[in-house]
Scaffold this active site. Structure first.
Site, PDB file in Angstrom:
ATOM      1  N   GLU A 154      -9.564  -1.907   5.396  1.00  0.00           N
ATOM      2  CA  GLU A 154     -10.176  -1.316   6.299  1.00  0.00           C
ATOM      3  C   GLU A 154     -11.414  -2.130   6.757  1.00  0.00           C
ATOM      4  O   GLU A 154     -11.680  -2.785   5.860  1.00  0.00           O
ATOM      5  CB  GLU A 154     -10.423   0.200   6.471  1.00  0.00           C
ATOM      6  CG  GLU A 154      -9.387   1.116   6.389  1.00  0.00           C
ATOM      7  CD  GLU A 154      -8.384   1.015   7.341  1.00  0.00           C
ATOM      8  OE1 GLU A 154      -8.292   0.047   8.181  1.00  0.00           O
ATOM      9  OE2 GLU A 154      -7.665   2.209   7.587  1.00  0.00           O
ATOM     10  N   ASP A 158       0.781  -1.232  -0.118  1.00  0.00           N
ATOM     11  CA  ASP A 158      -0.216  -0.149  -0.040  1.00  0.00           C
ATOM     12  C   ASP A 158       0.773   1.363   0.069  1.00  0.00           C
ATOM     13  O   ASP A 158       1.982   1.245   0.112  1.00  0.00           O
ATOM     14  CB  ASP A 158      -0.883   0.167   1.286  1.00  0.00           C
ATOM     15  CG  ASP A 158      -0.258  -0.377   2.476  1.00  0.00           C
ATOM     16  OD1 ASP A 158       0.935  -0.560   2.680  1.00  0.00           O
ATOM     17  OD2 ASP A 158      -0.987  -0.858   3.479  1.00  0.00           O
ATOM     18  N   ASP A 167      -6.824  -2.869  14.126  1.00  0.00           N
ATOM     19  CA  ASP A 167      -8.570  -3.020  13.898  1.00  0.00           C
ATOM     20  C   ASP A 167      -8.675  -4.237  12.848  1.00  0.00           C
ATOM     21  O   ASP A 167      -9.500  -4.726  12.178  1.00  0.00           O
ATOM     22  CB  ASP A 167      -9.229  -1.990  13.211  1.00  0.00           C
ATOM     23  CG  ASP A 167      -8.518  -1.240  11.913  1.00  0.00           C
ATOM     24  OD1 ASP A 167      -7.458  -1.819  11.485  1.00  0.00           O
ATOM     25  OD2 ASP A 167      -9.061  -0.207  11.328  1.00  0.00           O
ATOM     26  N   HIS A 225      -7.041  -4.573  10.003  1.00  0.00           N
ATOM     27  CA  HIS A 225      -6.860  -4.621   8.757  1.00  0.00           C
ATOM     28  C   HIS A 225      -5.592  -4.895   8.344  1.00  0.00           C
ATOM     29  O   HIS A 225      -4.523  -5.215   8.980  1.00  0.00           O
ATOM     30  CB  HIS A 225      -6.967  -2.965   8.243  1.00  0.00           C
ATOM     31  CG  HIS A 225      -5.844  -2.030   8.635  1.00  0.00           C
ATOM     32  ND1 HIS A 225      -5.942  -0.969   9.583  1.00  0.00           N
ATOM     33  CD2 HIS A 225      -4.536  -2.079   8.359  1.00  0.00           C
ATOM     34  CE1 HIS A 225      -4.862  -0.333   9.470  1.00  0.00           C
ATOM     35  NE2 HIS A 225      -3.720  -1.002   8.993  1.00  0.00           N
TER      36      HIS A 225
HETATM   37  C1  GLP Z   1      -0.377   0.665   8.441  1.00  0.00           C
HETATM   38  C2  GLP Z   1      -0.096  -0.427   7.203  1.00  0.00           C
HETATM   39  C3  GLP Z   1      -0.394  -1.859   7.213  1.00  0.00           C
HETATM   40  C4  GLP Z   1       0.363  -2.472   8.519  1.00  0.00           C
HETATM   41  C5  GLP Z   1      -0.313  -1.594   9.562  1.00  0.00           C
HETATM   42  C6  GLP Z   1       0.572  -1.850  10.835  1.00  0.00           C
HETATM   43  O1  GLP Z   1      -1.776   0.746   8.223  1.00  0.00           O
HETATM   44  N1  GLP Z   1      -1.018   0.023   5.941  1.00  0.00           N
HETATM   45  O2  GLP Z   1      -0.110  -2.474   6.277  1.00  0.00           O
HETATM   46  O3  GLP Z   1      -0.038  -3.612   8.699  1.00  0.00           O
HETATM   47  O4  GLP Z   1       0.413  -0.109   9.302  1.00  0.00           O
HETATM   48  O5  GLP Z   1       1.464  -1.237  11.698  1.00  0.00           O
HETATM   49  P1  GLP Z   1       2.509  -1.331  12.783  1.00  0.00           P
HETATM   50  O6  GLP Z   1       3.037  -2.531  12.398  1.00  0.00           O
HETATM   51  O7  GLP Z   1       3.101  -0.199  12.909  1.00  0.00           O
HETATM   52  O8  GLP Z   1       1.425  -1.743  13.749  1.00  0.00           O
END
Ligand code: GLP
Length: 318
Positions: free
Chosen positions: A148, A72, A141, A143
């Site tokens: 989402e 993403d 959440d 995702h």
């Molecule tokens: C963002 C990304 C996700 C990732 C998530 C988790 O939202 N779009 O792909 O998995 O962050 O982040 P973290 O690893 O910092 O908790």
């Protein structure tokens, strides 16, 4: 789906990194038969990238024939912004290894036509034969990528408006100022992830524990998009103890026991090597190519009683 539980973030990262390294080595990628790897951003995978870089610097792995696709990217954030996923990936990984720039794919959130950008991304994934291993993280959440809560489980790469929970969670990268977090992103879809041959998720810390409980003990549900992995034939979620806090004790015991029993009997669950019938330089010609997987229809050889034993010889030894 497998759940692999390790004591803490460090040991979880180490498991994931060595799993990826082992998969690439066993695959033995070449220019004609590259290894196609999906990649995430976020704080969770940083320890994994550190190990991949260390192993590269020690000469134990090459990324020369690895093609990458990121999950993403924010919309309207300049590529050069320190929190763009472009910057993140070069800072933590690409700048330190021998991956070829032309083999790196990250969605362009500043493309003049975002829908076209998404369509082209899907086409590119197909063109290189599909993603062999999609490594990912999750949001609190549940995702996966930026899919989402409420995302279609049939979704593909597209524009997505971020949920308030995600904007809040990601504001830590923008000086805790929610107004600075982009509100929209481009993301691969759930279906894009489901079509990867294998999916490997890292989730650590208590903040991921509710999402894990919903995704593992609940049903497949678009409100917890990680739960889609229940329908994937080769999916594993690698977590630390803190991330299991909301799971039932019997769930944790079950997943720990299947790993232990398997290893005790010398059996480690591994995905069979993909047996390609084609390469990038000679795409599929034969209309009667036999199909073994409904997910990547054009890439596998059918197993028959006649060819089974010789093909199994080339599978990884466990
Ligand atoms: C963002 C990304 C996700 C990732 C998530 C988790 O939202 N779009 O792909 O998995 O962050 O982040 P973290 O690893 O910092 O908790």
């Amino acid at each position: 789906m497998r759940l692999i539980i390790r004591p803490d973030h460090k040991t979880t990262s180490s498991y994931v990194a060595h799993y990826i390294l082992d998969r690439i080595r066993t695959f033995n990628p070449t220019p004609e038969n590259p290894f196609v790897l999906g990649l995430p951003t976020g704080s969770s995978p940083i320890g994994v990238y550190e190990i991949l870089v260390q192993e590269y610097k020690a000469g134990r792995i090459s990324f020369e024939n690895v093609i990458t696709f990121n999950m993403d990217e924010y919309i309207n954030l300049p590529k050069s912004h320190p929190e763009s996923y472009h910057s993140f990936m070069f800072r933590h990984f690409f700048s330190h290894v021998n991956v070829k720039p032309e083999n790196v794919h990250i969605l362009d959130g500043n493309a003049p036509d975002l829908d076209e950008e998404c369509t082209k991304y899907e086409a590119k994934i197909k063109e290189v034969g599909g993603i062999e291993l999609f490594f990912g993280g999750i949001g609190p959440d549940g995702h996966i990528a930026f899919n989402e809560p409420g995302s279609s489980l049939a979704s593909r790469t597209r524009v997505k408006t971020l949920a308030m929970d995600t904007i809040r969670a990601n504001s830590r990268f923008f000086g805790d100022d929610m107004s600075k977090v982009p509100q929209m992103a481009l993301t691969v879809g759930i279906q894009t992830i489901m079509e990867a041959r294998e999916v490997l998720i890292i989730a650590t810390g208590a903040s991921k524990s509710v999402a894990l409980q919903k995704a593992i003990e609940g049903g497949v549900n678009h409100m917890w998009t990680l739960s889609c992995l229940q329908m994937h034939p080769y999916a594993a979620i690698v977590v630390d103890e803190d991330a299991t806090l909301e799971l039932q004790v019997k769930t944790v015991k079950y997943f720990k026991s299947i790993e232990k029993v398997g290893l005790g009997r010398g059996f480690e669950q591994k995905i069979p090597l993909r047996l390609r019938t084609w390469s990038l330089t000679s795409p599929p010609q034969t209309p009667d190519a036999k199909i073994m997987s409904p997910l990547l229809e054009d890439s596998l050889v059918e197993l028959t009683p006649d060819n089974m034993s010789s093909r199994m010889d080339s599978w990884p030894k466990v």
